[in-house]
Design an enzyme around this catalytic site. Structure first.
Site, PDB file in Angstrom:
ATOM      1  N   ASP A 243       0.864  -1.184   0.000  1.00  0.00           N
ATOM      2  CA  ASP A 243       0.000   0.000   0.000  1.00  0.00           C
ATOM      3  C   ASP A 243       0.898   1.230   0.000  1.00  0.00           C
ATOM      4  O   ASP A 243       2.030   1.167   0.477  1.00  0.00           O
ATOM      5  CB  ASP A 243      -0.928   0.027   1.220  1.00  0.00           C
ATOM      6  CG  ASP A 243      -2.180   0.853   0.975  1.00  0.00           C
ATOM      7  OD1 ASP A 243      -2.048   1.995   0.485  1.00  0.00           O
ATOM      8  OD2 ASP A 243      -3.291   0.367   1.256  1.00  0.00           O
TER       9      ASP A 243
ATOM     10  N   ASN B  50       3.151   2.420  -4.752  1.00  0.00           N
ATOM     11  CA  ASN B  50       2.017   2.233  -5.653  1.00  0.00           C
ATOM     12  C   ASN B  50       2.403   1.193  -6.706  1.00  0.00           C
ATOM     13  O   ASN B  50       3.344   1.402  -7.475  1.00  0.00           O
ATOM     14  CB  ASN B  50       1.670   3.570  -6.320  1.00  0.00           C
ATOM     15  CG  ASN B  50       0.439   3.474  -7.205  1.00  0.00           C
ATOM     16  OD1 ASN B  50      -0.106   2.407  -7.424  1.00  0.00           O
ATOM     17  ND2 ASN B  50       0.000   4.607  -7.736  1.00  0.00           N
TER      18      ASN B  50
ATOM     19  N   CYS C 235     -10.931 -13.993 -15.674  1.00  0.00           N
ATOM     20  CA  CYS C 235     -10.083 -13.001 -15.013  1.00  0.00           C
ATOM     21  C   CYS C 235     -10.838 -11.680 -14.950  1.00  0.00           C
ATOM     22  O   CYS C 235     -11.963 -11.562 -15.436  1.00  0.00           O
ATOM     23  CB  CYS C 235      -8.752 -12.857 -15.749  1.00  0.00           C
ATOM     24  SG  CYS C 235      -8.831 -11.860 -17.256  1.00  0.00           S
TER      25      CYS C 235
ATOM     26  N   CYS D  35     -17.076  12.082  -1.594  1.00  0.00           N
ATOM     27  CA  CYS D  35     -16.347  10.834  -1.369  1.00  0.00           C
ATOM     28  C   CYS D  35     -17.325   9.672  -1.341  1.00  0.00           C
ATOM     29  O   CYS D  35     -18.541   9.851  -1.189  1.00  0.00           O
ATOM     30  CB  CYS D  35     -15.563  10.891  -0.052  1.00  0.00           C
ATOM     31  SG  CYS D  35     -16.603  10.965   1.424  1.00  0.00           S
TER      32      CYS D  35
END
Length: 436
Positions: free
Chosen positions: A136, A182, A258, A282
């Site tokens: 993360d 990232n 997938c 948000c």
């Protein structure tokens, strides 16, 4: 942490004397040191106050937290208050899991340590997983406090570092490897692929499972690309923006669909997710929904790794109706990911090379329970009588049969016969019947 050194009282060293307060005029104190302004003293007092605060905080931390327990070399089924694995090992005693100790040999990578990922990592840690890799790049914020796991004092720390600190205290037997970056950037993506290929407990071997707990499609597609290229089995999870639904999905490259086989509209249309975000708006977030999805995900992980129960290929959760839909999705032969298509070809070859098992269907003998007298159920009509009562069978293509036929009305017409009138009266007939 030690305190600041006392100021020197020697003349000419340029350090103000702290034995007495000096006036703003800058007079020389009795020790001969040049007077210091109030601003300089104020700055020094601020530093000393900050040091005292840090010392007090350190003392509170040391006094309020017990030392972590020693590592446990092997899991024990012994039921004691000091055994953290006794209730997990009970699964073995009850016949649910054949060999629970095997969980310590597995390595799982968790990508995204947010509302779902952090709880997932905690559950796996408490279950005694062998090793966890955490990926993360975000930091803990006070806005995350409506979720589980993270605490207010961790605000400002990277999520992977805060998670590692908490998880090590929960179970020091688990090995942790954290990466604060990232995965969607080029350099980081290459390193991410290297770690899931070689980051198992035994260095150089791939991880056993990759868990996607990210909140954006770009990261999901990056994980999908990596796992398709490596043939790595992974599980995808997510929670909707309105926070009242979610899902988990098992993805076996070549065998099941997938993420690119049936992509969401945003991915299919190549829409940049960043353009969809609006200032001051948000997504909703409920710790309940995220906890449910994380629980279902880890339950599937345990069933897959320890080989018990049924692993769902896709399991959804609708909180509004308490609905849990399940399905299995086959891979798309025209998938946009070329590695997915290659994995599909490899799977077909693998299936073709395996000998086909012929399943012989045997008719089960009808057994009547508690039938000590040999009673059997038989039809009162013979097959010949049944055929005679049936109508003609129509001509049908090969492979098609009729369930039943319509009887021929002409052949089954009841002939109308009249009874000849007799000479005896009704009273005489009744008298004969009484005498019989």
């Amino acid at each position: 942490m030690g305190t600041l050194p006392e100021a020197s009282a020697r003349a000419g060293d340029g350090v103000p004397c702290r034995s007495r307060k000096l006036p703003q005029t800058g007079e020389t104190c009795r020790c001969g040191v040049a007077g210091a302004t109030m601003a300089e003293l104020s700055r020094l007092e601020q530093l000393e106050r900050r040091v005292r605060e840090l010392e007090e905080e350190l003392a509170r931390e040391k006094g309020g937290r017990r030392a972590p327990r020693a590592r446990i070399e092997s899991m024990s089924p012994e039921v004691t208050d000091s055994n953290p694995y006794s209730r997990l090992m009970a699964l073995k005693r009850m016949g649910i899991v054949k060999d629970y100790e095997k969980i310590r040999t597995f390595t799982v990578a968790v990508v995204g340590v947010g509302g779902v990922g952090s709880v997932t990592a905690e559950m796996l840690t408490r279950c005694g997983i062998g090793k966890l890799l955490l990926f993360d790049y975000d930091k803990v914020e006070l806005a995350n406090m409506n979720r589980l796991f993270f605490q207010p004092h961790q605000a400002g720390l990277s999520k992977v570092q805060a998670a590692e600190h908490t998880l090590r205290n929960i179970n020091p037997d688990v090995q942790f490897e954290v990466h604060n970056y990232n995965i969607t950037t080029l350099d980081n993506f290459e390193h991410f692929m290297d770690r899931i290929s070689n980051g198992a407990l035994e260095e150089g071997k791939p991880v056993d499972l990759v868990l996607s707990c990210v909140d954006n499609f770009e990261a999901r597609m990056a994980i999908n690309t990596a796992c398709n290229e490596l043939g790595q089995i992974w599980m995808e999870s997510g929670v909707s923006e309105n926070a009242v639904s979610g899902h988990v999905q098992l993805i076996i490259p070549g065998e099941s669909a997938c993420f690119a086989c049936a992509p969401p509209l945003v991915v299919a249309e190549n829409i940049d997710e960043k353009t969809l975000k609006r200032e001051g708006v948000c997504a909703a977030s409920l710790p309940t929904t995220m906890g449910v999805v994380a629980g279902i995900l880890v339950q599937n992980v345990l069933k897959y790794l320890l080989n018990f129960g049924t692993v769902s290929y896709y399991l959804g959760y609708n909180a509004m109706q308490d609905f849990f839909p399940t399905m299995a999705m086959k891979p798309n032969p025209q998938c946009s990911d070329q590695n997915c298509r290659k994995q599909q070809e490899n799977y077909k070859k693998k299936e073709a090379a395996q000998p086909k098992q012929v399943v012989i269907e045997q008719e089960e003998e009808v057994v009547h329970e508690d039938n000590d007298w040999g009673i059997e159920l038989v039809s009162e009509i013979s097959e010949d009588e049944l055929k005679a009562a049936s109508g003609p069978v129509p001509e049908l293509p090969e492979g098609i049969t009729v369930a039943y036929t319509i009887p021929n009305k002409e052949e089954n017409l009841i002939t109308e016969e009249t009874v000849a009138d007799g000479e005896e009266s009704l009273e005489e007939l009744m008298a004969k019947m009484r005498n019989m």
